[in-house]
Design a protein around this motif. Structure first.
Motif, PDB file in Angstrom:
ATOM      1  N   HIS A 410       0.834  -1.211   0.000  1.00 29.84           N
ATOM      2  CA  HIS A 410       0.000   0.000   0.000  1.00 29.84           C
ATOM      3  C   HIS A 410       0.865   1.255   0.000  1.00 29.84           C
ATOM      4  O   HIS A 410       0.533   2.240  -0.677  1.00 29.84           O
ATOM      5  N   GLN A 413       2.144   1.740  -3.534  1.00 32.64           N
ATOM      6  CA  GLN A 413       1.089   2.254  -4.398  1.00 32.64           C
ATOM      7  C   GLN A 413       0.790   3.721  -4.131  1.00 32.64           C
ATOM      8  O   GLN A 413       0.602   4.519  -5.045  1.00 32.64           O
ATOM      9  N   GLY A 414       0.760   4.089  -2.832  1.00 28.66           N
ATOM     10  CA  GLY A 414       0.518   5.495  -2.488  1.00 28.66           C
ATOM     11  C   GLY A 414       1.615   6.408  -3.001  1.00 28.66           C
ATOM     12  O   GLY A 414       1.365   7.504  -3.472  1.00 28.66           O
ATOM     13  N   MET A 416       3.527   5.839  -5.647  1.00 28.23           N
ATOM     14  CA  MET A 416       3.418   5.930  -7.104  1.00 28.23           C
ATOM     15  C   MET A 416       2.289   6.857  -7.519  1.00 28.23           C
ATOM     16  O   MET A 416       2.412   7.640  -8.450  1.00 28.23           O
ATOM     17  N   GLN A 417       1.153   6.809  -6.779  1.00 29.83           N
ATOM     18  CA  GLN A 417       0.034   7.691  -7.119  1.00 29.83           C
ATOM     19  C   GLN A 417       0.359   9.147  -6.858  1.00 29.83           C
ATOM     20  O   GLN A 417       0.006  10.034  -7.644  1.00 29.83           O
ATOM     21  N   SER A 418       1.050   9.426  -5.742  1.00 25.59           N
ATOM     22  CA  SER A 418       1.398  10.808  -5.415  1.00 25.59           C
ATOM     23  C   SER A 418       2.410  11.390  -6.378  1.00 25.59           C
ATOM     24  O   SER A 418       2.427  12.577  -6.656  1.00 25.59           O
ATOM     25  N   SER A 419       3.287  10.507  -6.916  1.00 28.87           N
ATOM     26  CA  SER A 419       4.290  10.992  -7.889  1.00 28.87           C
ATOM     27  C   SER A 419       3.670  11.130  -9.272  1.00 28.87           C
ATOM     28  O   SER A 419       4.142  11.878 -10.097  1.00 28.87           O
TER      29      SER A 419
END
Length: 419
Positions: A410, A413-414, A416-419
């Protein structure tokens, strides 16, 4: 269709309006009432009351009380003035619809702002509590470290004093032994001189012979010379040991294990004699890597992580092929936040835990988890997840490792999403 409530009574002052609304036996709750600056509605099925107020009110401070089959409203005016009526006259449907929608939107925005304010306040309180806890923990840790340092200094001084007393005692014993030996030799010398004088030999100390009287007349004594024995010569005694024999049956014999143990002990003694001259003051058991490992384990259990690292360091210098030494030292480095050293020790332990067999499964799982933990604390979540997945391959039934691996996924994934 709802039944409109037309009956109500109200009175006013310059600053407030007091409204009484009968419920006709219906049961109202706080959720039945909605009020904004200029719009008031009460929905108590099957009854409905709706009013567009004459002027804006302070909906924040205004109150409503439910009791005795009535709802009593206290509405505070925004501007002090006397109203001509409670509601606006000649309010058409379009204006009423507009006021109703506008009141709902404002109420939603206000509720959202209050929620955000509560959230920010909660975060600030949580941050303050965390900072206060960290300060308390830091102060407690510093206090404990100071106590440990004082205790170490005290023990070092006591040990130095004890060593000095031991040295003084040894010197005193050596002097006392020399005095006792001198006291024992002096009577022997005196008795020897007396015997030589009685035999008629001059007391010059240079003659190596003495005369011995024979039986017969005292007027015709025959003197016989007796040679003194020569001093003893130094020599070396050779000792031959009987070879060890294992009388047990070959299938029950532990010769291989004993030979391996003897080889390890000999290797440890060789290292001590060649490289660790500073260990001369230590006891024999303190030069044993297994004893040092147990000592480090006890220090770790007591929270003395730095002392445990020192014990493991010395044990590694004595025997650098024991994987448990590196594995335990990695745990100490994690506690001390020496993350790179924890990764190095975990990797070294995995190198020594070969080949992978069922007996070393537990140690390999610990090595992967500790290295993965160090990677995650360095925010290298991908490398940490690889170690946790390797630990799960060895022990698939470990729920704690599985939960930690899921948390790391998690986090990745967090990120990667924030970048």
């Amino acid at each position: 269709m709802p039944v409109w409530l037309r009956e109500h009574s109200w009175r006013q002052t310059l600053t407030a309006v007091y409204l009484s609304l009968p419920l006709r036996g219906a049961r109202a709750t706080p959720g039945s009432i909605f009020c904004s600056e200029q719009y008031l509605t009460v929905s108590v099925p099957p009854f409905l009351f709706e009013a567009v107020l004459y002027a804006p009110i302070d909906d924040t401070n205004s109150t409503a009380k439910i009791g005795n089959g009535n709802i009593f409203f206290t509405l505070y005016k925004k501007e002090p003035a006397l109203w001509d009526s409670l509601t606006l006259a000649n309010t058409d449907k379009e204006k009423l619809q507009y006021l109703r929608e506008n009141a709902v939107l404002k109420a939603q925005e206000k509720a959202k702002e209050e929620t955000e304010a509560r959230k920010i306040t909660k975060q600030e309180h949580k941050k303050y509590a965390l900072e206060a806890t960290m300060k308390l923990e830091e102060a407690e840790r510093k206090r404990i470290e100071d106590l440990k340092e004082k205790e170490r200094t005290k023990v070092a001084k006591e040990l130095e004093l004890w060593k000095n007393q031991q040295k003084d005692g040894d010197k005193y014993k050596s002097i006392q032994k020399k005095g006792e030996l001198h006291q024992e030799i002096e009577p022997l010398k005196e008795r020897k001189n007396e015997k030589m004088n009685k035999a008629g030999i001059p007391n010059e100390g240079t003659s190596k012979t003495r005369l011995k009287s024979t039986k017969g007349s005292i007027f015709s004594q025959n003197l016989k010379e007796e040679q003194l024995p020569a001093p003893r010569a130094a020599a070396t005694i050779k000792v031959n040991f009987t070879p060890r024999v294992f009388p047990t049956a070959l299938r029950e014999s532990r010769v291989a294990e004993e030979e391996e143990w003897l080889h390890k002990q000999a290797e440890a003694r060789r290292i001590i004699n060649s490289d660790l001259s500073e260990l001369e003051d230590l006891k024999e058991e303190e030069k044993n890597p297994d004893w040092l490992k147990d000592k480090g384990n006890k220090m770790f259990a007591m929270g003395d992580y730095l002392g445990a690292v020192n014990a493991y360091n010395l044990a590694v210098r004595l025997n650098n092929s024991l994987p448990l030494l590196y594995l335990n030292r990695a745990a100490c480095h994690l506690k001390l936040r020496n993350l790179h050293k924890a990764i190095q020790d975990s990797s070294k332990a995995l190198e020594l835990l070969t080949p992978p067999v069922p007996d070393n499964e537990n140690a390999r799982v610990k090595a992967h988890v500790r290295r993965g933990t160090a990677f995650c604390q360095l925010e290298l979540y991908t490398e940490g997840l690889q170690d946790y997945e390797a630990a799960l391959k060895i022990d698939p039934t470990n729920k704690n490792i599985e939960k930690d691996a899921e948390k790391i996924r998690h986090l990745i994934q967090g990120t990667m999403q924030s970048s």
